[in-house]
Write a protein that holds these residues in place. Structure first.
Motif, PDB file in Angstrom:
ATOM      1  N   ILE A   1       0.831  -1.204   0.000  1.00 21.92           N
ATOM      2  CA  ILE A   1       0.000   0.000   0.000  1.00 21.92           C
ATOM      3  C   ILE A   1       0.868   1.257   0.000  1.00 21.92           C
ATOM      4  O   ILE A   1       0.534   2.278  -0.612  1.00 21.92           O
ATOM      5  N   GLY A   2       2.016   1.177   0.648  1.00 25.12           N
ATOM      6  CA  GLY A   2       2.922   2.322   0.691  1.00 25.12           C
ATOM      7  C   GLY A   2       3.813   2.459  -0.524  1.00 25.12           C
ATOM      8  O   GLY A   2       4.629   3.393  -0.599  1.00 25.12           O
ATOM      9  N   GLY A   3       3.682   1.556  -1.492  1.00 31.98           N
ATOM     10  CA  GLY A   3       4.527   1.606  -2.686  1.00 31.98           C
ATOM     11  C   GLY A   3       3.882   2.400  -3.805  1.00 31.98           C
ATOM     12  O   GLY A   3       3.102   3.338  -3.580  1.00 31.98           O
ATOM     13  N   ALA A   4       4.193   2.005  -5.027  1.00 35.90           N
ATOM     14  CA  ALA A   4       3.631   2.682  -6.205  1.00 35.90           C
ATOM     15  C   ALA A   4       2.115   2.479  -6.238  1.00 35.90           C
ATOM     16  O   ALA A   4       1.584   1.489  -5.719  1.00 35.90           O
ATOM     17  N   TRP A   5       1.409   3.417  -6.918  1.00 38.83           N
ATOM     18  CA  TRP A   5      -0.056   3.360  -6.875  1.00 38.83           C
ATOM     19  C   TRP A   5      -0.640   2.082  -7.452  1.00 38.83           C
ATOM     20  O   TRP A   5      -1.629   1.559  -6.919  1.00 38.83           O
ATOM     21  N   PRO A   6      -0.062   1.486  -8.519  1.00 41.10           N
ATOM     22  CA  PRO A   6      -0.646   0.219  -8.981  1.00 41.10           C
ATOM     23  C   PRO A   6      -0.537  -0.881  -7.927  1.00 41.10           C
ATOM     24  O   PRO A   6      -1.457  -1.696  -7.768  1.00 41.10           O
ATOM     25  N   ASP A   7       0.610  -0.882  -7.197  1.00 38.75           N
ATOM     26  CA  ASP A   7       0.765  -1.898  -6.141  1.00 38.75           C
ATOM     27  C   ASP A   7      -0.217  -1.661  -5.006  1.00 38.75           C
ATOM     28  O   ASP A   7      -0.725  -2.614  -4.396  1.00 38.75           O
ATOM     29  N   ALA A   8      -0.511  -0.384  -4.701  1.00 40.57           N
ATOM     30  CA  ALA A   8      -1.481  -0.070  -3.649  1.00 40.57           C
ATOM     31  C   ALA A   8      -2.874  -0.566  -4.031  1.00 40.57           C
ATOM     32  O   ALA A   8      -3.584  -1.162  -3.209  1.00 40.57           O
ATOM     33  N   PHE A   9      -3.266  -0.319  -5.295  1.00 40.12           N
ATOM     34  CA  PHE A   9      -4.571  -0.810  -5.750  1.00 40.12           C
ATOM     35  C   PHE A   9      -4.617  -2.338  -5.702  1.00 40.12           C
ATOM     36  O   PHE A   9      -5.619  -2.938  -5.288  1.00 40.12           O
TER      37      PHE A   9
ATOM     38  N   GLY B   1      -5.132  -2.075 -10.617  1.00 42.49           N
ATOM     39  CA  GLY B   1      -3.740  -2.335 -10.249  1.00 42.49           C
ATOM     40  C   GLY B   1      -2.976  -3.070 -11.326  1.00 42.49           C
ATOM     41  O   GLY B   1      -1.848  -2.705 -11.678  1.00 42.49           O
ATOM     42  N   TYR B   2      -3.568  -4.147 -11.880  1.00 43.95           N
ATOM     43  CA  TYR B   2      -2.906  -4.906 -12.940  1.00 43.95           C
ATOM     44  C   TYR B   2      -2.721  -4.046 -14.180  1.00 43.95           C
ATOM     45  O   TYR B   2      -1.661  -4.092 -14.832  1.00 43.95           O
ATOM     46  N   ALA B   3      -3.744  -3.247 -14.532  1.00 41.45           N
ATOM     47  CA  ALA B   3      -3.635  -2.393 -15.713  1.00 41.45           C
ATOM     48  C   ALA B   3      -2.544  -1.349 -15.527  1.00 41.45           C
ATOM     49  O   ALA B   3      -1.794  -1.025 -16.467  1.00 41.45           O
ATOM     50  N   GLY B   4      -2.408  -0.802 -14.303  1.00 41.10           N
ATOM     51  CA  GLY B   4      -1.364   0.183 -14.047  1.00 41.10           C
ATOM     52  C   GLY B   4       0.018  -0.405 -14.163  1.00 41.10           C
ATOM     53  O   GLY B   4       0.935   0.225 -14.727  1.00 41.10           O
ATOM     54  N   ASN B   5       0.211  -1.604 -13.638  1.00 43.92           N
ATOM     55  CA  ASN B   5       1.533  -2.238 -13.748  1.00 43.92           C
ATOM     56  C   ASN B   5       1.869  -2.620 -15.181  1.00 43.92           C
ATOM     57  O   ASN B   5       3.042  -2.597 -15.587  1.00 43.92           O
ATOM     58  N   ALA B   6       0.869  -2.983 -15.970  1.00 50.17           N
ATOM     59  CA  ALA B   6       1.114  -3.390 -17.363  1.00 50.17           C
ATOM     60  C   ALA B   6       1.013  -2.217 -18.339  1.00 50.17           C
ATOM     61  O   ALA B   6       1.287  -2.398 -19.536  1.00 50.17           O
ATOM     62  N   HIS B   7       0.599  -1.048 -17.825  1.00 48.16           N
ATOM     63  CA  HIS B   7       0.444   0.150 -18.666  1.00 48.16           C
ATOM     64  C   HIS B   7      -0.491  -0.118 -19.849  1.00 48.16           C
ATOM     65  O   HIS B   7      -0.176   0.201 -20.991  1.00 48.16           O
TER      66      HIS B   7
ATOM     67  N   VAL C   1      -7.767  -0.297 -18.896  1.00 47.67           N
ATOM     68  CA  VAL C   1      -8.415  -1.041 -17.812  1.00 47.67           C
ATOM     69  C   VAL C   1      -9.376  -2.101 -18.358  1.00 47.67           C
ATOM     70  O   VAL C   1      -9.383  -3.253 -17.889  1.00 47.67           O
ATOM     71  N   PHE C   2     -10.169  -1.757 -19.359  1.00 45.82           N
ATOM     72  CA  PHE C   2     -11.150  -2.710 -19.883  1.00 45.82           C
ATOM     73  C   PHE C   2     -10.456  -3.854 -20.622  1.00 45.82           C
ATOM     74  O   PHE C   2     -10.888  -5.003 -20.559  1.00 45.82           O
ATOM     75  N   GLY C   3      -9.361  -3.526 -21.304  1.00 48.41           N
ATOM     76  CA  GLY C   3      -8.595  -4.592 -21.946  1.00 48.41           C
ATOM     77  C   GLY C   3      -7.988  -5.529 -20.923  1.00 48.41           C
ATOM     78  O   GLY C   3      -7.948  -6.756 -21.118  1.00 48.41           O
ATOM     79  N   GLU C   4      -7.500  -4.970 -19.826  1.00 45.79           N
ATOM     80  CA  GLU C   4      -6.932  -5.805 -18.763  1.00 45.79           C
ATOM     81  C   GLU C   4      -7.999  -6.694 -18.131  1.00 45.79           C
ATOM     82  O   GLU C   4      -7.731  -7.865 -17.819  1.00 45.79           O
ATOM     83  N   LEU C   5      -9.217  -6.162 -17.945  1.00 48.08           N
ATOM     84  CA  LEU C   5     -10.298  -6.973 -17.391  1.00 48.08           C
ATOM     85  C   LEU C   5     -10.605  -8.148 -18.306  1.00 48.08           C
ATOM     86  O   LEU C   5     -10.795  -9.281 -17.839  1.00 48.08           O
ATOM     87  N   TRP C   6     -10.646  -7.903 -19.596  1.00 47.49           N
ATOM     88  CA  TRP C   6     -10.886  -8.994 -20.548  1.00 47.49           C
ATOM     89  C   TRP C   6      -9.782 -10.047 -20.461  1.00 47.49           C
ATOM     90  O   TRP C   6     -10.060 -11.253 -20.430  1.00 47.49           O
ATOM     91  N   ASP C   7      -8.534  -9.596 -20.415  1.00 49.98           N
ATOM     92  CA  ASP C   7      -7.411 -10.547 -20.325  1.00 49.98           C
ATOM     93  C   ASP C   7      -7.476 -11.354 -19.034  1.00 49.98           C
ATOM     94  O   ASP C   7      -7.185 -12.562 -19.027  1.00 49.98           O
ATOM     95  N   LEU C   8      -7.829 -10.703 -17.948  1.00 50.76           N
ATOM     96  CA  LEU C   8      -7.925 -11.421 -16.680  1.00 50.76           C
ATOM     97  C   LEU C   8      -8.972 -12.536 -16.753  1.00 50.76           C
ATOM     98  O   LEU C   8      -8.732 -13.661 -16.313  1.00 50.76           O
TER      99      LEU C   8
END
Length: 465
Positions: free
Chosen positions: A50-58, A120-126, A129-136
């Motif tokens: 939570i104290g790290g980068a924002w994608p890791d916090a999410f 969070g996953y979308a932020g780390n992968a740049h 968000v909707f594409g990341e949801l589909w991939d997940l």
């Protein structure tokens, strides 16, 4: 001829009262469960992330909400698994309220989990968000099953909302609600395959596998196994059917070893009668006579659903039961004044209790609320109880008052508590038993509290779904 099914006091088998500490132990177990889940998340770098980068916090917050949602989902299953210890400690009306609250809470946490993890996953992968949801959903192990389970849980949550329940028949709602088990079964396995808080810790795996096993085992044992065994042992069949009044029917049932059926006056069973199509839909009916007399009796009001079939039951029809359930019993009453408030068909469990509770002549008052003289049921039995056990019976007849009240319109000039003190002057020192429609019971309970009755001496069981 007047008939009463209340046995002599000496003939009633002693039923051990539920220890009061069981409820405290159950609440403590739930709190410990949520603390363990949170501690396992902390041990797996939850706070550090939570104290790290924002994608890791999410991502970290998404893991926590997912873990809490999973824990509450399994606790929700346990709440309604019909575990006798839990049923006896809390009563089914309280369990149903907590089950509903837990269900909505776990659902909102699950939605937060999906949103936070995806961001969070979308932020780390740049990526989008909707594409990341589909991939997940498509690529990650178990996520297609989780998506299907989530849709089923959405169906259950939507049909559990008050507005939806008002539009559904009980049978339809109950059938849809059973999909919650399938939803839980599909939604949780992805945690086993891909959850960092599951795969990364032996302690976490031990905790979650234990909770899965306990939840599934409770359903199999207590929702399936115990009812099957009791039905095999007692083999209940309809003995006779008696019309008690307009739209009111009593069913007498006989069976084997009924003296060993662990039921108290005031409790109810879920009933199925093997009389043709639709037999699989269960209905909750209280015993309307004191048990342990060699026969059971239920009394059913024709409300236009499955209850209308009861009047047509034939002697010899097989009955299947689940239960007994409910805490509207005399397990903690050791003697002294008793006040019972009944409205309509709510008189049935109280009638059973009047045959079992230990009270001296003149110590028991039954206040019976009905719209008219024709709707009063069991007049003969109530007269018998008045003559032989000194029960004071007060009938309150007429249309409802034009306000939220347990009184008829003819008594609307009195406050609810004032009227209660008049019909039951010893109300403040009595054990009070209430049964009737939800709004009426709520008003009667408020009146009893205002009249001085201690909350722990007010006993009620509501059957709203």
């Amino acid at each position: 001829m007047t008939t009463t099914l209340a046995p002599p006091a000496a003939a009633r088998p002693a039923v051990r009262a539920t220890p009061r500490w069981w409820a405290d132990a159950g609440g403590a177990a739930v709190a410990v469960s949520l603390l363990v889940v949170t501690a396992l998340w902390v041990a797996n770098r939850g706070l550090q992330d939570i104290g790290g980068a924002w994608p890791d916090a999410f991502d970290s917050l998404g893991r926590l909400t997912g873990l809490l949602a999973s824990d509450l989902l399994l606790l929700q299953v346990l709440l309604m698994a019909r575990v006798p210890l839990v049923e006896r400690a809390f009563g089914q009306d309280r369990l149903a309220r907590w089950h509903r609250w837990t269900g909505f809470s776990s659902f909102h946490l699950m939605l937060a989990h999906v949103v936070l993890i995806t961001i969070g996953y979308a932020g780390n992968a740049h990526v989008n968000v909707f594409g990341e949801l589909w991939d997940l959903v498509v690529d990650y192990p178990g996520m297609l099953l989780a998506a299907a389970g989530t849709l089923l849980l959405v169906l259950v949550v939507v049909t559990s909302m008050r507005a939806a329940r008002r539009r559904l028949r009980y049978e339809s709602w109950h059938l849809l609600h059973l999909y919650a088990y399938l939803g839980v079964g599909l939604a949780l396995p992805h945690q086993i395959w891909t959850g960092a808080d599951f795969t990364g810790s032996a302690w976490a795996r031990a905790y979650w596998w234990t909770l899965y096993a306990v939840s599934a085992g409770a359903v199999v044992i207590y929702r399936l196994g115990l009812p099957a065994w009791r039905n095999w042992r007692h083999r209940l069949v309809v003995d006779r059917v008696v019309a008690e009044g307009p739209g009111l029917t009593s069913v007498y049932l006989r069976g084997r070893d009924l003296d060993r059926l662990p039921v108290r006056a005031g409790q109810f069973f879920q009933w199925r009668f093997l009389d043709g199509p639709g037999w699989s839909r269960a209905h909750p009916y209280s015993l309307s006579a004191t048990p342990h007399t060699g026969v059971l009796r239920i009394t059913v009001k024709d409300l236009g659903d499955g209850s209308s079939r009861v009047a047509g039951l034939r002697p010899g029809t097989r009955a299947l039961i689940e239960g007994p359930y409910g805490k509207l019993t005399g397990e903690h009453h050791t003697g002294g004044p008793v006040v019972m408030l009944a409205c309509g068909i709510g008189v049935t469990p109280l009638l059973a209790l009047l045959g079992e509770l230990p009270f001296a002549p003149g110590q028991a008052t039954l206040v019976y609320r009905a719209r008219s003289e024709a709707e009063i049921a069991f007049r003969g039995e109530l007269d018998w109880l008045a003559r032989h056990r000194g029960v004071r019976v007060v009938y309150l007849l007429g249309p409802r008052a034009r306000r939220a009240s347990w009184l008829p319109a003819s008594a609307a000039g009195l406050t609810d508590a004032e009227a209660l003190r008049r019909v039951a002057p010893h109300i403040a020192g009595a054990d009070v038993y209430l049964c009737g429609p939800d709004a009426w019971t709520t008003a009667a309970e408020a009146a009893a509290r205002t009249a001085g009755t201690a909350p722990q001496r007010i006993h009620t069981e509501q059957f709203a779904w």
